[in-house]
Scaffold this motif. Structure first.
Motif, short mmCIF file in Angstrom:
data_model
loop_
_atom_site.label_atom_id
_atom_site.label_comp_id
_atom_site.label_asym_id
_atom_site.label_seq_id
_atom_site.Cartn_x
_atom_site.Cartn_y
_atom_site.Cartn_z
N MET A 212 4.99 1.84 29.68
CA MET A 212 5.36 1.93 31.09
C MET A 212 6.84 2.24 31.20
O MET A 212 7.66 1.73 30.43
N ALA A 213 7.20 3.10 32.14
CA ALA A 213 8.59 3.45 32.37
C ALA A 213 8.84 3.54 33.87
O ALA A 213 7.99 4.02 34.62
N GLY A 214 10.00 3.06 34.30
CA GLY A 214 10.34 3.09 35.71
C GLY A 214 11.83 3.19 35.91
O GLY A 214 12.62 2.84 35.01
N ALA A 215 12.23 3.70 37.06
CA ALA A 215 13.66 3.84 37.35
C ALA A 215 13.86 3.79 38.86
O ALA A 215 12.93 4.06 39.63
N TYR A 216 15.07 3.41 39.27
CA TYR A 216 15.41 3.45 40.68
C TYR A 216 16.85 3.89 40.83
O TYR A 216 17.66 3.81 39.88
N TYR A 217 17.18 4.37 42.02
CA TYR A 217 18.54 4.81 42.29
C TYR A 217 18.87 4.47 43.73
O TYR A 217 18.09 4.80 44.65
N ASP A 218 20.00 3.80 43.93
CA ASP A 218 20.45 3.44 45.27
C ASP A 218 21.28 4.59 45.84
O ASP A 218 22.46 4.76 45.48
N ILE A 219 20.68 5.38 46.72
CA ILE A 219 21.41 6.50 47.30
C ILE A 219 22.33 6.03 48.43
O ILE A 219 23.20 6.78 48.88
N HIS A 220 22.12 4.79 48.86
CA HIS A 220 22.97 4.15 49.88
C HIS A 220 22.80 2.66 49.68
O HIS A 220 21.82 2.21 49.06
N GLU A 221 23.70 1.85 50.17
CA GLU A 221 23.59 0.41 49.96
C GLU A 221 22.32 -0.16 50.58
O GLU A 221 21.86 -1.25 50.18
N ASN A 222 21.73 0.55 51.54
CA ASN A 222 20.51 0.08 52.18
C ASN A 222 19.28 0.92 51.83
O ASN A 222 18.20 0.67 52.37
N THR A 223 19.44 1.90 50.94
CA THR A 223 18.34 2.81 50.66
C THR A 223 18.18 2.97 49.15
O THR A 223 19.13 3.29 48.44
N ARG A 224 16.97 2.76 48.67
CA ARG A 224 16.67 2.88 47.25
C ARG A 224 15.45 3.78 47.07
O ARG A 224 14.44 3.62 47.76
N ILE A 225 15.54 4.70 46.12
CA ILE A 225 14.37 5.46 45.72
C ILE A 225 13.94 4.95 44.35
O ILE A 225 14.77 4.54 43.52
N LYS A 226 12.65 4.99 44.09
CA LYS A 226 12.13 4.43 42.84
C LYS A 226 10.93 5.25 42.39
O LYS A 226 10.22 5.87 43.19
N GLY A 227 10.70 5.23 41.10
CA GLY A 227 9.55 5.91 40.53
C GLY A 227 9.12 5.23 39.25
O GLY A 227 9.90 4.53 38.60
N SER A 228 7.87 5.43 38.89
CA SER A 228 7.38 4.82 37.66
C SER A 228 6.21 5.62 37.11
O SER A 228 5.53 6.35 37.84
N PHE A 229 5.99 5.44 35.82
CA PHE A 229 4.83 6.00 35.14
C PHE A 229 4.29 4.94 34.19
O PHE A 229 5.06 4.26 33.51
N ALA A 230 2.97 4.81 34.15
CA ALA A 230 2.35 3.84 33.24
C ALA A 230 1.08 4.43 32.66
O ALA A 230 0.28 5.04 33.38
N ARG A 231 0.93 4.27 31.38
CA ARG A 231 -0.31 4.63 30.68
C ARG A 231 -1.05 3.34 30.41
O ARG A 231 -0.55 2.45 29.71
N LYS A 232 -2.25 3.19 30.95
CA LYS A 232 -2.99 1.95 30.84
C LYS A 232 -4.35 2.20 30.19
O LYS A 232 -4.93 3.28 30.34
N ILE A 233 -4.84 1.18 29.48
CA ILE A 233 -6.18 1.22 28.91
C ILE A 233 -6.91 -0.06 29.30
O ILE A 233 -6.31 -1.11 29.50
N ARG A 234 -8.22 0.07 29.45
CA ARG A 234 -9.04 -1.09 29.79
C ARG A 234 -10.29 -1.07 28.91
O ARG A 234 -11.10 -0.15 29.00
N PHE A 235 -10.41 -2.10 28.08
CA PHE A 235 -11.56 -2.19 27.21
C PHE A 235 -12.76 -2.74 27.98
O PHE A 235 -12.60 -3.61 28.85
#
Length: 231
Positions: free
Chosen positions: A1-24
């Motif tokens: 799993m990988a994720g990141a965020y960036y505060d483009i303003h003190e009141n505004t945050r953008i975020k994104g993530s990717f996860a590879r999951k398996i279920r037996f």
């Protein structure tokens, strides 16, 4: 799993993530006497999310998150296929979630959320264009208030709309389940410096007649209560 965020303003945050999951597959799915399938494969999914969070006046915050989930060998029980658990080659879920939360009044939490989900059966030679029992629209409103003498009150309203199911005979026909709205209440009273908590609640307050799966009506109004002790 990988994720990141960036505060483009003190009141505004953008975020994104990717996860590879398996279920037996679990024991029931593999070896249940009537529905088990010992040949089930492991389910795999790629999960993508991208969103934005915004702080607003009056101690309010809101977020919007889009998502795409691609699934291979999805494990599901469907009567029209083989009367047992099977793997479906490829499914896709995509949609958006909106959440708003307010804490302007002391001890009061108000929260509202809406989700839209579009499903697609991308398996080869499928006779189904979307997944059954996955509502397109879910709207929730919640409120919680804590009194100074240890009493907490909670209420939620959830509206579920636009979900389909498929006939259990061939040729397969797609039909719609009825929309429904549920109201739940709960009271908690803390005693003895939070070592003892008494609670009582009501689920489905207005005794809504509804189904999450065709032919299997859910319970009506349900009243419960109890206590917890922390040493």
């Amino acid at each position: 799993m990988a994720g990141a965020y960036y505060d483009i303003h003190e009141n505004t945050r953008i975020k994104g993530s990717f996860a590879r999951k398996i279920r037996f597959p679990d024991i029931r799915q593999l070896y249940d006497v009537s529905r088990g399938n010992p040949d089930l494969k492991t389910e795999k999914s790629d999960n993508y999310e991208l969103g934005i969070e915004q702080k607003l006046p009056w101690n309010t915050k809101a977020s919007v998150t889009g998502f795409i989930i691609d699934v291979e060998d999805y494990i599901e029980y469907v009567e029209t296929v083989s009367d047992r658990f099977v793997n479906f080659s490829e499914y896709r879920f995509k949609g958006v979630e909106l959440v708003a939360e307010n804490r302007y009044v002391k001890n009061l939490l108000l929260r509202a959320g809406y989700s839209y989900t579009h499903t697609e059966d991308k398996s080869p030679n499928t006779d189904r264009d979307e997944l059954q029992y996955r509502p397109k629209h879910v709207l929730t409103v919640e409120g919680a208030y804590s009194f100074n003498f240890g009493l907490s009150a909670y209420m939620s309203v959830m509206h579920v709309a636009d979900q389909v199911f498929y006939s259990r005979t061939t040729p397969v026909e797609k039909r719609e389940l009825d929309d429904y709205t549920l109201v739940n209440l709960k009271l908690d009273q803390a005693l003895l410096k939070n070592r003892l908590k008494l609670y009582v609640g009501v689920d489905n307050l207005f005794d809504e007649d509804y189904e999450e799966s065709y032919g299997f009506p859910r319970e009506g109004m349900f009243i419960y209560g109890g206590l917890t002790v922390s040493l």
